[in-house]
Write an enzyme that holds these catalytic residues in place. Structure first.
Site, PDB file in Angstrom:
ATOM      1  N   ASP A 141       0.833  -1.202   0.000  1.00 20.21           N
ATOM      2  CA  ASP A 141       0.000   0.000   0.000  1.00 20.21           C
ATOM      3  C   ASP A 141       0.868   1.253   0.000  1.00 20.21           C
ATOM      4  O   ASP A 141       0.473   2.288   0.530  1.00 20.21           O
ATOM      5  CB  ASP A 141      -0.924  -0.003   1.222  1.00 20.21           C
ATOM      6  CG  ASP A 141      -2.062   0.996   1.097  1.00 20.21           C
ATOM      7  OD1 ASP A 141      -2.655   1.361   2.132  1.00 20.21           O
ATOM      8  OD2 ASP A 141      -2.342   1.437  -0.043  1.00 20.21           O
ATOM      9  N   LYS A 144       2.716   3.569  -5.657  1.00 22.08           N
ATOM     10  CA  LYS A 144       2.177   2.557  -6.592  1.00 22.08           C
ATOM     11  C   LYS A 144       3.214   2.087  -7.604  1.00 22.08           C
ATOM     12  O   LYS A 144       3.160   0.954  -8.060  1.00 22.08           O
ATOM     13  CB  LYS A 144       0.917   3.089  -7.284  1.00 22.08           C
ATOM     14  CG  LYS A 144      -0.125   3.621  -6.294  1.00 22.08           C
ATOM     15  CD  LYS A 144      -0.350   2.678  -5.112  1.00 22.08           C
ATOM     16  CE  LYS A 144      -0.998   3.389  -3.927  1.00 22.08           C
ATOM     17  NZ  LYS A 144      -0.963   2.553  -2.698  1.00 22.08           N
ATOM     18  N   ASP A 169      -3.286  -2.988  -2.488  1.00 23.85           N
ATOM     19  CA  ASP A 169      -4.341  -1.972  -2.501  1.00 23.85           C
ATOM     20  C   ASP A 169      -4.212  -1.129  -3.765  1.00 23.85           C
ATOM     21  O   ASP A 169      -3.143  -1.043  -4.372  1.00 23.85           O
ATOM     22  CB  ASP A 169      -4.225  -1.070  -1.260  1.00 23.85           C
ATOM     23  CG  ASP A 169      -5.436  -0.141  -1.124  1.00 23.85           C
ATOM     24  OD1 ASP A 169      -5.278   0.944  -0.545  1.00 23.85           O
ATOM     25  OD2 ASP A 169      -6.530  -0.498  -1.606  1.00 23.85           O
ATOM     26  N   ASN A 170      -5.311  -0.490  -4.183  1.00 20.19           N
ATOM     27  CA  ASN A 170      -5.306   0.543  -5.229  1.00 20.19           C
ATOM     28  C   ASN A 170      -4.951   0.069  -6.625  1.00 20.19           C
ATOM     29  O   ASN A 170      -4.374   0.831  -7.412  1.00 20.19           O
ATOM     30  CB  ASN A 170      -4.363   1.693  -4.855  1.00 20.19           C
ATOM     31  CG  ASN A 170      -4.595   2.207  -3.475  1.00 20.19           C
ATOM     32  OD1 ASN A 170      -3.711   2.096  -2.616  1.00 20.19           O
ATOM     33  ND2 ASN A 170      -5.769   2.734  -3.220  1.00 20.19           N
ATOM     34  N   GLU A 199     -11.373   4.279  -0.877  1.00 18.68           N
ATOM     35  CA  GLU A 199     -11.784   4.561   0.508  1.00 18.68           C
ATOM     36  C   GLU A 199     -12.628   5.838   0.604  1.00 18.68           C
ATOM     37  O   GLU A 199     -12.304   6.863   0.038  1.00 18.68           O
ATOM     38  CB  GLU A 199     -10.543   4.681   1.427  1.00 18.68           C
ATOM     39  CG  GLU A 199      -9.445   5.576   0.941  1.00 18.68           C
ATOM     40  CD  GLU A 199      -8.381   4.829   0.148  1.00 18.68           C
ATOM     41  OE1 GLU A 199      -8.703   3.790  -0.447  1.00 18.68           O
ATOM     42  OE2 GLU A 199      -7.253   5.285   0.110  1.00 18.68           O
TER      43      GLU A 199
END
Ligand SMILES: Cc1ncnc2c1ncn2[C@@H]1O[C@H](/C=C/CNC(=O)c2cc(-c3ccc(F)cc3)cc(O)c2O)[C@@H](O)[C@H]1O
Ligand SMILES: [Mg+2]
Length: 214
Positions: A141, A144, A169-170, A199
């Site tokens: 996380d 990126k 994540d993401n 989120e």
């Protein structure tokens, strides 16, 4: 100097949370992000998926990349079996200081080893510094564009075993296209996408779970 968002988040935890109660810390942060200031915690919707994967894996060795304020650190640490610790990496000292206090407020400081530094520098040190052979569970996380180089670093350092689970994540927003392409096309991983939302918003996002096949 003006406070940072993580520092304001810490104040909200100390004001609205209950010391020693991880669930109240999670709720206080989610409330702050929904009603005061958006922040890039994994959040409650994706956090529930994170919870279910951690519970399913029941890991003995855990690594988190990108502590930020410690929200996902608290979510993971509260689910670990007694005696299990998670290692979390954070290179911003201000964020690390906030995270330490949020983790301690939740009463989980004995289950967390927060290491300040960059994942690229620290991953190769895991075996010698922490006596880690391989990781059962890794949560990505952080920046990126570091997901792909770091998964390759895990392979090079022999930190994955058959069955190691990586949860990212993401993968949609902000997006990690090169990482996704790698784990979805590599014969060495079995990947699965968990759709959700960014989120505290209605924007599409999700988690990618990748199991190392050895
Ligand atoms: C290589 C290295 N080593 C150690 N620490 C590292 C590290 N790289 C970063 N860190 C640390 O981790 C956190 C950074 C997390 C990055 N996360 C995101 O950028 C992020 C962004 C959004 C987002 C989505 C839509 C928007 F419009 C705006 C933002 C949502 C998210 O969920 C994110 O995670 C931060 O604390 C940073 O110091
Ligand atoms: Mg994130």
């Amino acid at each position: 100097t003006r406070s940072t968002r993580p520092q304001r988040m810490l104040k909200a935890v100390q004001k609205n949370g209950t010391k020693g109660n991880p669930e109240s810390v999670i709720s206080a942060i989610d409330y702050f992000c929904k009603h005061s200031e958006w922040a890039m915690n994994v959040g409650d919707e994706k956090g529930s998926i994170l919870d279910s994967v951690v519970t399913e894996v029941n890991p003995s060795t855990v690594l988190e990349l990108g502590t930020y304020c410690g929200y996902s650190t608290v979510r993971i640490a509260r689910l670990l079996s007694p005696g299990t610790k998670l290692i979390t990496l954070e290179f911003n000292p201000v964020n690390a200081a906030v995270a330490r206090q949020i983790i301690a407020y939740a009463g989980l400081q004995d289950k967390v080893i927060l290491v300040e530094g960059s994942s690229g520098d620290l991953i190769p040190q895991m075996k010698e510094r922490f006596g880690i052979m391989t990781f059962d569970f890794i949560f990505l996380d952080h920046w990126k564009d570091r997901y792909l180089p770091d998964i390759k670093l895990f392979e090079e350092c022999g930190l994955l075993r058959k069955g190691s689970v990586l949860l990212a994540d993401n993968v949609i927003c902000p997006g990690t296209p090169e990482y996704l392409e790698y784990v979805r096309n590599s014969p060495r991983y079995e990947s699965k996408y968990y759709p959700a939302h960014l989120e505290y918003t209605k924007v599409e996002d999700g988690l990618e779970k990748s199991v190392f096949l050895g």
